[in-house]
Design an enzyme around this catalytic site. Structure first.
Site, PDB file in Angstrom:
ATOM      1  N   LYS A  17       0.990   4.229  -2.934  1.00 40.99           N
ATOM      2  CA  LYS A  17       0.807   5.641  -2.943  1.00 40.99           C
ATOM      3  C   LYS A  17       2.030   6.502  -3.366  1.00 40.99           C
ATOM      4  O   LYS A  17       1.926   7.551  -3.522  1.00 40.99           O
ATOM      5  CB  LYS A  17       0.350   5.933  -1.276  1.00 40.99           C
ATOM      6  CG  LYS A  17      -1.019   5.279  -1.184  1.00 40.99           C
ATOM      7  CD  LYS A  17      -2.205   5.795  -2.114  1.00 40.99           C
ATOM      8  CE  LYS A  17      -3.563   5.314  -1.950  1.00 40.99           C
ATOM      9  NZ  LYS A  17      -4.672   5.816  -2.476  1.00 40.99           N
ATOM     10  N   TYR A  45       0.865  -1.100  -0.029  1.00 43.59           N
ATOM     11  CA  TYR A  45      -0.143   0.040   0.118  1.00 43.59           C
ATOM     12  C   TYR A  45       0.989   1.313  -0.033  1.00 43.59           C
ATOM     13  O   TYR A  45       0.546   2.141  -0.857  1.00 43.59           O
ATOM     14  CB  TYR A  45      -0.977   0.030   1.226  1.00 43.59           C
ATOM     15  CG  TYR A  45      -1.946   1.004   1.408  1.00 43.59           C
ATOM     16  CD1 TYR A  45      -2.951   1.356   0.608  1.00 43.59           C
ATOM     17  CD2 TYR A  45      -1.697   2.240   2.105  1.00 43.59           C
ATOM     18  CE1 TYR A  45      -3.942   2.280   0.533  1.00 43.59           C
ATOM     19  CE2 TYR A  45      -2.434   3.255   2.082  1.00 43.59           C
ATOM     20  CZ  TYR A  45      -3.573   3.314   1.464  1.00 43.59           C
ATOM     21  OH  TYR A  45      -4.392   4.547   1.575  1.00 43.59           O
TER      22      TYR A  45
HETATM   23  N1  LIG Z   1      -9.111   6.063   5.327  1.00 44.46           N
HETATM   24  C1  LIG Z   1      -7.795   6.593   5.320  1.00 44.46           C
HETATM   25  O1  LIG Z   1      -7.428   6.588   6.283  1.00 44.46           O
HETATM   26  C2  LIG Z   1      -7.028   6.769   4.143  1.00 44.46           C
HETATM   27  C3  LIG Z   1      -6.083   7.515   4.335  1.00 44.46           C
HETATM   28  C4  LIG Z   1      -5.226   7.966   3.147  1.00 44.46           C
HETATM   29  C5  LIG Z   1      -5.732   7.594   1.772  1.00 44.46           C
HETATM   30  N2  LIG Z   1      -6.773   7.067   1.812  1.00 44.46           N
HETATM   31  C6  LIG Z   1      -7.351   6.746   0.296  1.00 44.46           C
HETATM   32  O2  LIG Z   1      -8.528   7.290   0.294  1.00 44.46           O
HETATM   33  C7  LIG Z   1      -9.230   6.713  -0.965  1.00 44.46           C
HETATM   34  C8  LIG Z   1     -10.559   6.221  -0.371  1.00 44.46           C
HETATM   35  O3  LIG Z   1     -10.449   5.194   0.630  1.00 44.46           O
HETATM   36  P1  LIG Z   1     -11.513   5.061   1.870  1.00 44.46           P
HETATM   37  O4  LIG Z   1     -10.931   5.414   3.146  1.00 44.46           O
HETATM   38  O5  LIG Z   1     -12.804   6.022   1.906  1.00 44.46           O
HETATM   39  O6  LIG Z   1     -11.774   3.482   1.731  1.00 44.46           O
HETATM   40  P2  LIG Z   1     -13.193   2.800   1.583  1.00 44.46           P
HETATM   41  O7  LIG Z   1     -14.294   3.209   2.307  1.00 44.46           O
HETATM   42  O8  LIG Z   1     -12.951   1.338   1.565  1.00 44.46           O
HETATM   43  O9  LIG Z   1     -13.748   3.268  -0.163  1.00 44.46           O
HETATM   44  C9  LIG Z   1     -12.832   2.502  -1.223  1.00 44.46           C
HETATM   45  C10 LIG Z   1     -13.668   3.007  -2.376  1.00 44.46           C
HETATM   46  O10 LIG Z   1     -12.994   2.416  -3.379  1.00 44.46           O
HETATM   47  C11 LIG Z   1     -13.640   1.660  -4.261  1.00 44.46           C
HETATM   48  N3  LIG Z   1     -12.937   0.721  -5.027  1.00 44.46           N
HETATM   49  C12 LIG Z   1     -12.158  -0.219  -4.784  1.00 44.46           C
HETATM   50  N4  LIG Z   1     -11.911  -1.014  -5.778  1.00 44.46           N
HETATM   51  C13 LIG Z   1     -12.269  -0.293  -6.790  1.00 44.46           C
HETATM   52  C14 LIG Z   1     -12.254  -0.799  -7.991  1.00 44.46           C
HETATM   53  N5  LIG Z   1     -11.319  -1.486  -8.775  1.00 44.46           N
HETATM   54  N6  LIG Z   1     -13.059   0.172  -9.129  1.00 44.46           N
HETATM   55  C15 LIG Z   1     -13.689   1.139  -8.462  1.00 44.46           C
HETATM   56  N7  LIG Z   1     -13.842   1.382  -7.086  1.00 44.46           N
HETATM   57  C16 LIG Z   1     -13.066   0.682  -6.420  1.00 44.46           C
HETATM   58  C17 LIG Z   1     -14.652   0.821  -3.398  1.00 44.46           C
HETATM   59  O11 LIG Z   1     -15.595   0.323  -3.730  1.00 44.46           O
HETATM   60  P3  LIG Z   1     -16.472  -1.112  -3.155  1.00 44.46           P
HETATM   61  O12 LIG Z   1     -17.531  -0.762  -2.135  1.00 44.46           O
HETATM   62  O13 LIG Z   1     -17.134  -1.702  -4.396  1.00 44.46           O
HETATM   63  O14 LIG Z   1     -15.473  -1.932  -2.717  1.00 44.46           O
HETATM   64  C18 LIG Z   1     -15.080   2.302  -2.277  1.00 44.46           C
HETATM   65  O15 LIG Z   1     -15.909   2.871  -2.864  1.00 44.46           O
HETATM   66  C19 LIG Z   1      -8.260   5.488  -1.041  1.00 44.46           C
HETATM   67  O16 LIG Z   1      -7.546   5.795  -2.348  1.00 44.46           O
HETATM   68  C20 LIG Z   1      -7.476   5.333   0.171  1.00 44.46           C
HETATM   69  O17 LIG Z   1      -6.325   4.747  -0.223  1.00 44.46           O
HETATM   70  C21 LIG Z   1      -7.413   6.765   2.766  1.00 44.46           C
END
Ligand SMILES: NC(=O)c1ccc[n+]([C@@H]2O[C@H](COP(=O)([O-])OP(=O)(O)OC[C@H]3O[C@@H](n4cnc5c(N)ncnc54)[C@H](OP(=O)(O)O)[C@@H]3O)[C@@H](O)[C@H]2O)c1
Length: 249
Positions: free
Chosen positions: A168, A164
């Site tokens: 990034k 991961y």
């Molecule tokens: N949460 C954190 O602390 C954090 C910190 C830094 C960065 N981020 C980044 O923020 C972004 C959003 O993450 P989140 O925390 O909101 O996670 P999340 O709630 O797990 O949401 C992830 C989203 O990505 C979608 N997804 C995964 N694989 C996909 C694919 N092949 N095609 C289309 N959609 C896909 C998921 O769809 P499904 O529902 O179908 O699985 C979901 O809608 C990510 O890039 C993550 O790396 C998060």
């Protein structure tokens, strides 16, 4: 004139809250979701609040799905003002680098990096038709080599892991290189650091909300003409006031 935004992975978490906030600002928001039921549910929830949101089937690992989404946007709108490459997966964060399977690395790169490149390239002609488009790649402070290798940084305490964080870091370079290519245009390309947010990605362990994380993407999606391009910007964990600002790559 309609201002249109496409957000990948918009059916939940930070992407869903980004959709809510951009639509609240008056944008027509296209909710990219790979699953039709989850996408339609998200559209229904936001429309119930009076927001102009539309589900678009979009699996960022599926070229046909990406091409179909780009064609649909071209037919329906002719241009695109904002692209938020938000879809992401974490895999077994915390798995030691020496124990990580290549299969896991490939799977994560496929979504977090190749997916962002594929979607960007598919809709770039539409972004270039908008007056001043913005591309936001949702990255992370764990993709900052500087931050992750600094013993005084708060992320130093996180377990060593490769797939991961490295995805990034690569997304950061992807951001810098698109910004370079598009430097002579009105398009701005930046990477967002939402901070550690409570979502399904991390079993809701984050200490920030998804809505707070979304504020970072919204800021970069709505930058004024004089705003930056080619930066990693967002939550600065460890600052005296945990403020927002630019982060080191
Ligand atoms: N949460 C954190 O602390 C954090 C910190 C830094 C960065 N981020 C980044 O923020 C972004 C959003 O993450 P989140 O925390 O909101 O996670 P999340 O709630 O797990 O949401 C992830 C989203 O990505 C979608 N997804 C995964 N694989 C996909 C694919 N092949 N095609 C289309 N959609 C896909 C998921 O769809 P499904 O529902 O179908 O699985 C979901 O809608 C990510 O890039 C993550 O790396 C998060």
């Amino acid at each position: 004139m309609t201002t249109t935004a496409l957000i990948t992975g918009a059916n939940k978490g930070i992407g869903f809250e980004t959709a809510r906030q951009l639509a609240t600002r008056g944008m027509t928001v296209l909710l990219g979701a790979r699953d039709p039921v989850r996408g339609a549910d998200a559209e229904r929830a936001l429309r119930a609040d009076g927001l102009d949101t539309r589900f678009v089937q979009l699996d960022v690992t599926d070229e046909k799905s990406i091409a179909a989404a780009a064609a649909l946007i071209a037919d329906g709108f002719g241009s695109l003002d904002v692209l938020v490459n938000n879809a992401g997966i974490a895999g077994a964060f915390g798995g030691q680098p020496s124990q990580t399977s290549l299969e896991e690395v490939r799977t994560i790169l496929e979504t977090n990096v190749l997916g962002a490149i594929a979607v960007t390239n598919a809709v770039l002609p539409l972004l270039l038709r908008a007056p001043a488009a913005r591309i936001v790649n949702v990255s992370s402070e764990v993709g900052s080599v500087t931050f992750m290798s600094d013993r005084s940084s708060p992320v130093w305490g996180m377990p060593a892991s490769v797939s991961y964080p490295a995805s990034k870091s690569m997304l950061n370079m992807v951001t810098a290189m698109y910004a370079k290519e598009l430097a002579g245009t009105a398009v701005k390309v930046n990477a967002a650091n939402p901070g550690y947010c409570a979502t399904d990605l991390n079993g809701h362990n984050g200490f920030r909300s998804a809505a707070q994380g979304a504020e970072v993407s919204v800021h970069l999606a709505t930058l004024p003409d004089g705003g930056p391009t080619g930066t990693l910007w967002g939550y600065r964990w460890g600052d005296a006031d945990d403020s927002y600002g630019e982060l080191p790559w």
